[in-house]
Design a protein around this motif. Sequence first.
Motif, PDB file in Angstrom:
ATOM      1  N   ASP A   1       0.876  -1.179   0.000  1.00  0.00           N
ATOM      2  CA  ASP A   1       0.000   0.000   0.000  1.00  0.00           C
ATOM      3  C   ASP A   1       0.907   1.221   0.000  1.00  0.00           C
ATOM      4  N   PHE A   2       0.772   2.056  -1.023  1.00  0.00           N
ATOM      5  CA  PHE A   2       1.728   3.142  -1.212  1.00  0.00           C
ATOM      6  C   PHE A   2       1.041   4.276  -1.950  1.00  0.00           C
ATOM      7  N   GLY A   3       1.102   5.472  -1.377  1.00  0.00           N
ATOM      8  CA  GLY A   3       0.548   6.645  -2.043  1.00  0.00           C
ATOM      9  C   GLY A   3      -0.931   6.540  -2.340  1.00  0.00           C
ATOM     10  N   GLY A   4      -1.659   5.816  -1.501  1.00  0.00           N
ATOM     11  CA  GLY A   4      -3.100   5.687  -1.675  1.00  0.00           C
ATOM     12  C   GLY A   4      -3.524   4.589  -2.630  1.00  0.00           C
ATOM     13  N   LYS A   5      -2.589   3.811  -3.154  1.00  0.00           N
ATOM     14  CA  LYS A   5      -2.894   2.698  -4.040  1.00  0.00           C
ATOM     15  C   LYS A   5      -2.299   1.411  -3.474  1.00  0.00           C
ATOM     16  N   LYS A   6      -2.881   0.288  -3.895  1.00  0.00           N
ATOM     17  CA  LYS A   6      -2.396  -1.009  -3.424  1.00  0.00           C
ATOM     18  C   LYS A   6      -1.895  -1.811  -4.612  1.00  0.00           C
ATOM     19  N   PHE A   7      -0.643  -2.298  -4.491  1.00  0.00           N
ATOM     20  CA  PHE A   7       0.006  -3.072  -5.542  1.00  0.00           C
ATOM     21  C   PHE A   7       0.200  -4.517  -5.081  1.00  0.00           C
ATOM     22  N   LEU A   8      -0.046  -5.444  -5.986  1.00  0.00           N
ATOM     23  CA  LEU A   8       0.291  -6.854  -5.790  1.00  0.00           C
ATOM     24  C   LEU A   8       1.535  -7.143  -6.618  1.00  0.00           C
ATOM     25  N   ILE A   9       2.560  -7.664  -5.971  1.00  0.00           N
ATOM     26  CA  ILE A   9       3.830  -7.912  -6.635  1.00  0.00           C
ATOM     27  C   ILE A   9       4.019  -9.416  -6.842  1.00  0.00           C
ATOM     28  N   ASP A  10       4.361  -9.803  -8.046  1.00  0.00           N
ATOM     29  CA  ASP A  10       4.789 -11.165  -8.382  1.00  0.00           C
ATOM     30  C   ASP A  10       3.861 -12.250  -7.814  1.00  0.00           C
ATOM     31  N   PRO A  11       2.617 -12.290  -8.301  1.00  0.00           N
ATOM     32  CA  PRO A  11       1.649 -13.220  -7.711  1.00  0.00           C
ATOM     33  C   PRO A  11       1.876 -14.683  -8.097  1.00  0.00           C
ATOM     34  N   MET A  12       2.142 -15.506  -7.104  1.00  0.00           N
ATOM     35  CA  MET A  12       2.101 -16.962  -7.196  1.00  0.00           C
ATOM     36  C   MET A  12       0.944 -17.398  -6.294  1.00  0.00           C
ATOM     37  N   LEU A  13      -0.164 -17.781  -6.889  1.00  0.00           N
ATOM     38  CA  LEU A  13      -1.407 -17.962  -6.144  1.00  0.00           C
ATOM     39  C   LEU A  13      -1.867 -19.412  -6.089  1.00  0.00           C
ATOM     40  N   SER A  14      -1.057 -20.347  -6.556  1.00  0.00           N
ATOM     41  CA  SER A  14      -1.422 -21.762  -6.557  1.00  0.00           C
ATOM     42  C   SER A  14      -1.553 -22.315  -5.140  1.00  0.00           C
ATOM     43  N   ALA A  15      -2.344 -23.371  -5.041  1.00  0.00           N
ATOM     44  CA  ALA A  15      -2.412 -24.122  -3.790  1.00  0.00           C
ATOM     45  C   ALA A  15      -1.091 -24.860  -3.553  1.00  0.00           C
ATOM     46  N   LYS A  16      -0.830 -25.211  -2.310  1.00  0.00           N
ATOM     47  CA  LYS A  16       0.383 -25.947  -1.962  1.00  0.00           C
ATOM     48  C   LYS A  16       0.511 -27.199  -2.831  1.00  0.00           C
TER      49      LYS A  16
END
Length: 256
Positions: free
Chosen positions: A14-29
């Motif tokens: 969360d930076f400068g009023g915006k939210k960034f998602l970095i390098d998403p690895m969203l798989s299940a284990k």
Amino acid sequence: MQFTQIRNATITIDFGGKKFLIDPMLSAKGAFPGFPGTVNSEQANPTVELPIPVSDIIAVDAVILTHAHPDHWDDAAKRLLPKDMPLLVQHEQDAQEVRAAGFIDVRVLQAVTEFAGITLLKTAGTHGSGKVLEDFGALLGEVCGIVFRHPQEQTLYLAGDTVWNQQVADAIQTHHPDVVILNSGDARIAGYDPIIMGKDDVLAVYQAAPAAVIIASHMEAVNHATLTRTALREFAEVHGMMDRLRIPQDGESYRF
């Protein structure tokens, strides 16, 4: 700003009023195999579950990919992220890959990029050094880091998948970051030196940025990461680094 460690190199900022998602690895284990030729390749990835629901993770204003390796940009992220989500990538090659997954708002980061009043400065990095680059440079590919600036925020430097080198030293000297995020899991191809930072690299950054808080990310979530949080903490205590070093658990947040 607020930093949240999700898992591996996946974080939110969360930076400068915006939210960034970095390098998403969203798989299940255990959703995909260990990386061939790396240490502990018999272990499936990711090695741990996500700490919070995916619906919360993807509730952001934009996604930044420092590069498109599958532990930073996996099939689950391609499937789960909204196709109209702004995605900022390091170069046109990665942009083509992201567009091929159906995303329609794909932006190539320039040396300086403005996003909703936030300045993003692309920095250089190298995904390893020496012999590993000679033998696997094409596979490891190009990577980048990002410096975040906003008039009401401290300066943040996300180094990305790089080892300590002159590029990182130059970024620190040029931008004077207040907070530095390091991918610190000491990931290794079998028989070679690390392809991301390990404990000695973290120490080098700590010494090079004497006013900055250092956050160790990209730990304990993929098969080839060899440095544990416990080992890094023990090393940091010996070297007097714990005053400015943060080693977050998955799901943990810091505000600055």
